[in-house]
Motif scaffolding. Sequence first.
Motif, PDB file in Angstrom:
ATOM      1  N   MET A 180      18.460  36.369  -4.442  1.00 44.15           N
ATOM      2  CA  MET A 180      19.058  35.038  -4.311  1.00 44.15           C
ATOM      3  C   MET A 180      19.499  34.460  -5.661  1.00 44.15           C
ATOM      4  O   MET A 180      18.982  34.828  -6.715  1.00 44.15           O
ATOM      5  CB  MET A 180      18.074  34.082  -3.641  1.00 44.15           C
ATOM      6  CG  MET A 180      17.803  34.384  -2.181  1.00 44.15           C
ATOM      7  SD  MET A 180      16.697  33.141  -1.425  1.00 44.15           S
ATOM      8  CE  MET A 180      16.624  33.734   0.254  1.00 44.15           C
ATOM      9  N   THR A 181      20.450  33.536  -5.572  1.00 42.54           N
ATOM     10  CA  THR A 181      20.885  32.746  -6.728  1.00 42.54           C
ATOM     11  C   THR A 181      20.973  31.281  -6.306  1.00 42.54           C
ATOM     12  O   THR A 181      21.024  30.964  -5.110  1.00 42.54           O
ATOM     13  CB  THR A 181      22.265  33.201  -7.239  1.00 42.54           C
ATOM     14  OG1 THR A 181      23.210  33.094  -6.157  1.00 42.54           O
ATOM     15  CG2 THR A 181      22.226  34.637  -7.731  1.00 42.54           C
ATOM     16  N   LEU A 182      21.007  30.392  -7.289  1.00 45.97           N
ATOM     17  CA  LEU A 182      21.148  28.971  -6.986  1.00 45.97           C
ATOM     18  C   LEU A 182      22.578  28.667  -6.548  1.00 45.97           C
ATOM     19  O   LEU A 182      23.541  29.052  -7.207  1.00 45.97           O
ATOM     20  CB  LEU A 182      20.802  28.127  -8.226  1.00 45.97           C
ATOM     21  CG  LEU A 182      19.317  28.101  -8.630  1.00 45.97           C
ATOM     22  CD1 LEU A 182      19.157  27.354  -9.954  1.00 45.97           C
ATOM     23  CD2 LEU A 182      18.470  27.439  -7.550  1.00 45.97           C
ATOM     24  N   ASN A 183      22.709  27.996  -5.391  1.00 41.51           N
ATOM     25  CA  ASN A 183      24.048  27.638  -4.931  1.00 41.51           C
ATOM     26  C   ASN A 183      24.456  26.265  -5.469  1.00 41.51           C
ATOM     27  O   ASN A 183      23.750  25.667  -6.292  1.00 41.51           O
ATOM     28  CB  ASN A 183      24.130  27.679  -3.400  1.00 41.51           C
ATOM     29  CG  ASN A 183      23.197  26.680  -2.730  1.00 41.51           C
ATOM     30  OD1 ASN A 183      22.725  25.725  -3.352  1.00 41.51           O
ATOM     31  ND2 ASN A 183      22.951  26.879  -1.439  1.00 41.51           N
ATOM     32  N   GLU A 184      25.580  25.763  -4.968  1.00 34.49           N
ATOM     33  CA  GLU A 184      26.104  24.483  -5.482  1.00 34.49           C
ATOM     34  C   GLU A 184      25.194  23.315  -5.168  1.00 34.49           C
ATOM     35  O   GLU A 184      25.267  22.258  -5.818  1.00 34.49           O
ATOM     36  CB  GLU A 184      27.504  24.222  -4.915  1.00 34.49           C
ATOM     37  CG  GLU A 184      27.585  24.081  -3.395  1.00 34.49           C
ATOM     38  CD  GLU A 184      27.672  25.413  -2.671  1.00 34.49           C
ATOM     39  OE1 GLU A 184      27.885  25.407  -1.433  1.00 34.49           O
ATOM     40  OE2 GLU A 184      27.526  26.458  -3.346  1.00 34.49           O
ATOM     41  N   ASN A 185      24.306  23.483  -4.206  1.00 32.81           N
ATOM     42  CA  ASN A 185      23.363  22.418  -3.864  1.00 32.81           C
ATOM     43  C   ASN A 185      22.048  22.521  -4.628  1.00 32.81           C
ATOM     44  O   ASN A 185      21.128  21.740  -4.404  1.00 32.81           O
ATOM     45  CB  ASN A 185      23.073  22.433  -2.359  1.00 32.81           C
ATOM     46  CG  ASN A 185      24.325  22.174  -1.535  1.00 32.81           C
ATOM     47  OD1 ASN A 185      25.150  21.331  -1.889  1.00 32.81           O
ATOM     48  ND2 ASN A 185      24.470  22.917  -0.440  1.00 32.81           N
TER      49      ASN A 185
ATOM     50  N   GLN B 246      26.759  40.951  -3.711  1.00 28.80           N
ATOM     51  CA  GLN B 246      26.513  40.744  -5.139  1.00 28.80           C
ATOM     52  C   GLN B 246      25.424  41.656  -5.697  1.00 28.80           C
ATOM     53  O   GLN B 246      25.450  42.015  -6.880  1.00 28.80           O
ATOM     54  CB  GLN B 246      26.120  39.279  -5.377  1.00 28.80           C
ATOM     55  CG  GLN B 246      25.936  38.914  -6.841  1.00 28.80           C
ATOM     56  CD  GLN B 246      25.456  37.486  -7.012  1.00 28.80           C
ATOM     57  OE1 GLN B 246      24.305  37.185  -6.747  1.00 28.80           O
ATOM     58  NE2 GLN B 246      26.353  36.614  -7.436  1.00 28.80           N
TER      59      GLN B 246
ATOM     60  N   VAL C  78      23.743  35.836  -1.850  1.00 29.94           N
ATOM     61  CA  VAL C  78      25.202  35.939  -1.927  1.00 29.94           C
ATOM     62  C   VAL C  78      25.589  37.347  -1.497  1.00 29.94           C
ATOM     63  O   VAL C  78      25.249  38.319  -2.183  1.00 29.94           O
ATOM     64  CB  VAL C  78      25.709  35.657  -3.349  1.00 29.94           C
ATOM     65  CG1 VAL C  78      27.231  35.787  -3.402  1.00 29.94           C
ATOM     66  CG2 VAL C  78      25.272  34.277  -3.820  1.00 29.94           C
TER      67      VAL C  78
ATOM     68  N   ALA D  97      19.794  30.826  -2.444  1.00 30.57           N
ATOM     69  CA  ALA D  97      20.452  31.400  -1.269  1.00 30.57           C
ATOM     70  C   ALA D  97      21.025  32.766  -1.638  1.00 30.57           C
ATOM     71  O   ALA D  97      21.432  32.981  -2.789  1.00 30.57           O
ATOM     72  CB  ALA D  97      21.566  30.480  -0.771  1.00 30.57           C
TER      73      ALA D  97
END
Length: 557
Positions: free
Chosen positions: A65-70, A79, A76, A74
């Motif tokens: 997971m990576t940090l999303n815009e919020n 990736q 991706v 989450a």
Amino acid sequence: MNDSKLECLLIRIDNFSINRTEILLCIHFEISTQTMLSQSNLNLPGITQNVSKVLTIYTGGTIGMTLNENGVLAPVPGQFEPRIREDMNFHDPTYLPQEPEWLVLPSLGDEKRVLYKIKEYDPLLDSSNMERSDWKRIAQDINDEYKNYDGFVVLHGTDTLAFTSSALSFMLQNLGKPVMVTGSQIPIYQTRSDGKDNFVASLIVAGTYDIPEVCVVFNHKLLRGNRTVKVNCEALDAFNSPNYPPLATMGVSINLNEIYINRPPLIEPFSVQLSMDANVSLLRITPGMTLNQISGALSASVRGVVLQSFGAGNIPSNRDDLLTELKAAIARGVIIVNCTQCLGGSVADAYDASSEIFEMGVIFLGDITMEAAYTKLSYVLSKHAWSLQDKKDMMKTSLRGELTVKSAKLNTANRLGNVIVMEKILIQNSSVVNSAIEEAISFDQTKVIELLLKHGAQLTRPPLEVAESLCAAAARGSVKRLQSYQTAGVDLSLPDSSGRTALHMAALHNSVDVVKFLLNHVDDINQRDILGLTPLEYALRNQSTEVIMILNQAAKS
């Protein structure tokens, strides 16, 4: 098997007067033999040393997971593999530049080079969303690729990882290759991440170790999958195996605890059971729980119940309504199993608060985890060919090392080789000696075996089953196990169903130490199997130079 090998096999079969069943055995054995001999040969250009192949099944979870815009974690899609491929700790692009579909771990020194591919699921799942259908998908993928890889890694979220590892341990029947389940508490892309060590360790174990189990790799420990529970949602040491020792610890070196690895006594073809009965409920006993709560877990559609009781298996004995509901469910064929709410320890009918449910037919599962009890019950209930009594018997039986079935005192003494404690137990209960000798052999306790023999112990398994165990021990190079059988008075030249002996298997697998040991304990070193082959001919086929020399010298002496 290619056409030329099949033709040679049929010629050899034609030279023997054997029936159709034996022919099928021969063909099955030849296929198995050729698979074993070619496991490390990928037939890829540019390979100059032994390699192993690992399939990584990426289901989702924090590890990718990576940090999303919020600002929340989450996954991706698409990736994970590209980013792994760019990291020199996960991929050596110089080893197979002409084979770009493979990822290659950097050199491990004298060990095999580990080649791997990543199969990414769509959609990627948070582990909280994992269901039986996802267990089925993972099991099916392993089944589809079983012959193409030497081991498997499942990347998974941590919340339900213990459920998945337990479920897979039952669904993957007669497993002969390592399946490592892992994840992380911190995403692998972050500078400080446990995911890096967990993933690399999983690939190494899956690619270079002979561990035919579903295991959990986490925080430098290798745990049996169906003995594992999540114990912390914040610490990197998130998983533990409260009632069973780690199969390995991973520090500067990987220290394998060989005696704790579960190796089936019989070698059977790998298969997968995809069905898992969904009509299983969990009834966790709480103080003052309502009748509606009890009735909900025991509804008419339920076929199995995991009863999580207090302490060592206790429920409120003054709740007639609870006892009535449990008794009624058992009467209509519901299988109810009992496990403790405690992190460690076992359930037993030692108290008045547990004796009544034991007597009515609730099955006490000792030191099993809730996750293993739940998934095992789902697995057993799906065995439609089994009778209700068969299913109950199988719940009491350790199928994949998920529970301890022996007397706790005897089991502990046996594993530790404590002869004094064993002597006292045997004096009090001499009826356990025959089952205890099997346990003593499985943990290579020579002194305990000798003590049990003195008390009249005998191996009661059929000779054919014992022969299968001898061959399995020889195949994995275990002189200790063969010594244990020899101490127990077993004839080490017993042939299995294909006529193979331990010496055949030692020669096939180039187990020099085993060959040397067996030469001192077998009378006929030229014993022939169902194909008419001797151990020396196995060694010649496998080009085992040192074994060939040892057997030739033995033949001359």
